[in-house]
Write a protein that holds these residues in place. Structure first.
Motif, short mmCIF file in Angstrom:
data_model
loop_
_atom_site.label_atom_id
_atom_site.label_comp_id
_atom_site.label_asym_id
_atom_site.label_seq_id
_atom_site.Cartn_x
_atom_site.Cartn_y
_atom_site.Cartn_z
N TYR A 261 58.06 45.76 12.00
CA TYR A 261 57.09 46.57 13.02
C TYR A 261 55.64 45.91 13.02
CZ TYR A 261 60.91 50.00 13.11
OH TYR A 261 62.08 50.69 13.30
N GLN A 262 55.48 44.91 12.09
CA GLN A 262 53.96 44.51 12.32
C GLN A 262 53.79 43.68 13.59
OE1 GLN A 262 53.30 42.18 8.90
NE2 GLN A 262 51.34 41.35 9.31
N GLY A 263 52.87 44.42 14.42
CA GLY A 263 52.42 43.60 15.63
C GLY A 263 53.34 44.47 16.91
N ALA A 264 54.16 45.30 16.74
CA ALA A 264 54.66 46.03 17.61
C ALA A 264 53.84 47.14 18.23
CB ALA A 264 56.23 46.76 16.92
N THR A 265 54.22 47.51 19.59
CA THR A 265 53.56 48.37 20.33
C THR A 265 54.18 49.59 20.23
OG1 THR A 265 52.57 46.58 21.45
CG2 THR A 265 52.17 48.77 22.46
N ILE A 266 53.33 50.81 20.25
CA ILE A 266 54.07 52.19 20.21
C ILE A 266 54.07 52.40 21.75
CG2 ILE A 266 53.85 54.51 19.64
CD1 ILE A 266 52.27 53.76 17.19
N LEU A 267 55.19 52.45 22.23
CA LEU A 267 55.56 52.68 23.47
C LEU A 267 55.83 54.11 23.89
CD1 LEU A 267 58.01 49.97 25.03
CD2 LEU A 267 55.52 50.09 25.24
N ALA A 268 56.25 54.91 23.30
CA ALA A 268 56.74 56.20 23.32
C ALA A 268 56.64 56.91 22.14
CB ALA A 268 57.94 56.23 24.12
N ILE A 269 56.60 58.21 22.23
CA ILE A 269 56.86 59.23 21.21
C ILE A 269 57.63 60.42 21.89
CG2 ILE A 269 55.84 60.70 19.40
CD1 ILE A 269 53.62 58.81 19.19
N HIS A 270 58.65 60.71 21.17
CA HIS A 270 59.34 61.99 21.74
C HIS A 270 59.90 62.72 20.68
CE1 HIS A 270 60.54 58.96 25.17
NE2 HIS A 270 60.08 60.14 25.80
N ARG A 271 59.90 64.06 20.94
CA ARG A 271 60.50 65.00 20.02
C ARG A 271 62.02 65.28 20.08
NH1 ARG A 271 62.17 69.80 20.71
NH2 ARG A 271 61.26 70.05 22.62
N ILE A 272 62.81 65.07 19.12
CA ILE A 272 64.14 65.09 19.08
C ILE A 272 64.59 66.64 18.11
CG2 ILE A 272 66.59 64.41 18.53
CD1 ILE A 272 65.07 62.55 20.53
N GLY A 273 64.59 67.71 18.54
CA GLY A 273 64.77 68.75 17.74
C GLY A 273 63.48 69.08 17.10
N LYS A 274 63.63 68.95 15.55
CA LYS A 274 62.29 69.01 14.79
C LYS A 274 61.97 67.83 14.43
CE LYS A 274 64.83 72.76 12.44
NZ LYS A 274 65.15 73.43 11.13
N CYS A 275 62.48 66.72 14.85
CA CYS A 275 62.18 65.26 14.39
C CYS A 275 61.05 64.58 15.34
CB CYS A 275 63.26 64.43 14.10
SG CYS A 275 64.36 65.23 13.04
N LEU A 276 60.47 63.49 15.18
CA LEU A 276 59.85 62.79 16.43
C LEU A 276 60.31 61.32 16.10
CD1 LEU A 276 56.21 63.67 15.05
CD2 LEU A 276 57.45 64.72 16.55
N LEU A 277 60.43 60.86 17.37
CA LEU A 277 61.03 59.43 17.25
C LEU A 277 60.01 58.52 18.36
CD1 LEU A 277 63.77 57.83 17.27
CD2 LEU A 277 64.36 58.28 19.65
N TRP A 278 59.45 57.66 17.58
CA TRP A 278 58.57 56.58 18.10
C TRP A 278 59.41 55.55 18.59
CZ3 TRP A 278 53.80 55.93 14.58
CH2 TRP A 278 53.48 57.64 13.97
N THR A 279 59.29 55.09 19.71
CA THR A 279 59.79 53.71 20.32
C THR A 279 58.69 52.77 20.15
OG1 THR A 279 61.07 54.92 21.92
CG2 THR A 279 60.89 52.79 22.27
N CYS A 280 58.97 51.67 19.62
CA CYS A 280 58.20 50.59 19.09
C CYS A 280 58.92 49.18 20.02
CB CYS A 280 57.94 50.28 17.63
SG CYS A 280 57.44 51.64 16.81
N ALA A 281 57.77 48.39 20.54
CA ALA A 281 58.17 47.40 21.32
C ALA A 281 57.56 46.03 20.62
CB ALA A 281 58.09 47.28 22.72
N LYS A 282 58.34 44.95 20.73
CA LYS A 282 58.10 43.45 20.07
C LYS A 282 58.94 42.76 21.14
CE LYS A 282 57.62 41.77 15.98
NZ LYS A 282 57.60 41.91 14.66
N PRO A 283 58.71 42.45 22.43
CA PRO A 283 59.45 41.98 23.57
C PRO A 283 60.23 40.82 22.75
CG PRO A 283 57.44 42.61 24.62
CD PRO A 283 57.24 42.84 23.06
N PRO A 284 61.54 40.22 23.09
CA PRO A 284 62.28 41.27 24.01
C PRO A 284 63.08 42.51 23.17
CG PRO A 284 63.54 39.39 23.27
CD PRO A 284 62.26 39.33 22.68
N GLU A 285 62.63 42.67 21.88
CA GLU A 285 63.20 43.70 21.19
C GLU A 285 62.51 45.05 21.19
OE1 GLU A 285 65.31 43.31 17.09
OE2 GLU A 285 64.27 41.58 17.29
N HIS A 286 63.25 46.17 20.80
CA HIS A 286 62.43 47.20 20.56
C HIS A 286 63.15 48.05 19.37
CE1 HIS A 286 65.75 48.99 23.19
NE2 HIS A 286 65.53 50.00 22.54
#
Ligand SMILES: [Zn+2]
Length: 276
Positions: A44-69
């Motif tokens: 995760y070091q150097g990854a960019t936070i692309l999106a943050i969504h709520r899943i029920g009572k949890c939070l899902l952060w999508t992190c990108a370090k192209p080409p991976e996420h």
């Protein structure tokens, strides 16, 4: 608690502050707060936070370090939040992880969770697909009225248990379930499939009204819920039955609110919510 409204409130404030920022480090005060994926931490070091969504009572952060996420899944458990500056609000004691950031207004966000139910998962896309079925119930804010009728009719169990089952409906807990059953005039122990279409309709409307109002009030703060900026919610002022055992029914029916303990406490009015 936190339930759907509190998770949504945290999610919106994190989104407004963190999207596009870069993670420089995940610092752990205790490693066991990472419930799975500790070996993934350095990715995760150097990854960019692309999106943050709520899943029920949890939070899902999508992190990108192209080409991976990859994902950071934050469980809020009974008492969790993600805070910008816990020290300013006297909340430093129960911080278990710090995520250092660059490129946004916050240089660090803190995972705070006094009772440590729930934790953080660092997940590859494949691991996320494996994790997802644990909380894949429908979302109360996006399910349609028709789908809601189908869900209720298909269940033979008690309505309160169905609403709180995260694999059926993701996001409701004991506070909001009690509140919306009272609003709809439905006994917590009523059998789901025996509810009349009119009652299911009332329940759907109550769910939409109560959850949206609770979000607008920044959630309910009973003991320790805080938004990321440290402020409290206000919706507890509008609670009608939750923790009101012995109080007069707010509908003025002349009865008092009762509490019955099964696996979780149910609060209801025996007159306005008859068990037919
Ligand atoms: Zn009543």
């Amino acid at each position: 608690m936190p339930e759907l409204p509190e998770a949504e409130v945290i999610c919106r404030q994190l989104r407004a502050n963190l999207l596009g920022s870069t993670i420089t480090c995940i610092h752990l005060d205790r490693e066991d707060i990472i419930r799975s994926g500790l070996v993934n931490r350095s990715w995760y070091q150097g990854a960019t936070i692309l999106a943050i969504h709520r899943i029920g009572k949890c939070l899902l952060w999508t992190c990108a370090k192209p080409p991976e996420h990859r994902y950071i899944l934050v469980e809020l458990g009974m008492t969790g939040s993600v805070l910008f500056n816990p020290a300013a609000h006297g909340l430093s004691t129960h911080v278990h992880a710090k995520i250092m950031l660059e490129g946004c207004r916050q240089s660090c966000v803190y995972y705070w969770n006094p009772r440590r139910f729930g934790g953080i998962h660092l997940l590859t896309p494949t691991e996320w697909e494996t994790w997802k079925p644990r909380r894949d119930g429908v979302d109360p804010l996006t399910i349609t009225r028709h789908e809601f009728h189908q869900l209720i009719q298909a269940s033979r169990g008690r309505i309160k248990n169905l609403l709180m089952n995260q694999r059926k409906v993701a996001g409701l807990g004991n506070i909001y379930t009690n509140e919306l059953l009272f609003r709809a005039g439905i006994h917590p122990h009523a059998r789901s499939c025996q509810l009349s279409p009119a009652k299911v309709d009332r329940l759907f409307t109550a769910m939409q009204t109560i959850l949206r109002k609770a979000i607008a009030c920044h959630g309910s703060t009973i003991r320790d819920f805080r938004r990321p900026d440290g402020s409290s919610g206000r919706y507890q002022r509008y609670h009608t039955v939750y923790q009101k055992a012995g109080a007069p029914c707010p509908h003025g029916c002349g009865s008092t609110i009762r509490r019955v303990i099964t696996d979780r406490s149910s609060f209801y009015c025996p007159v306005c919510q008859p068990l037919e």
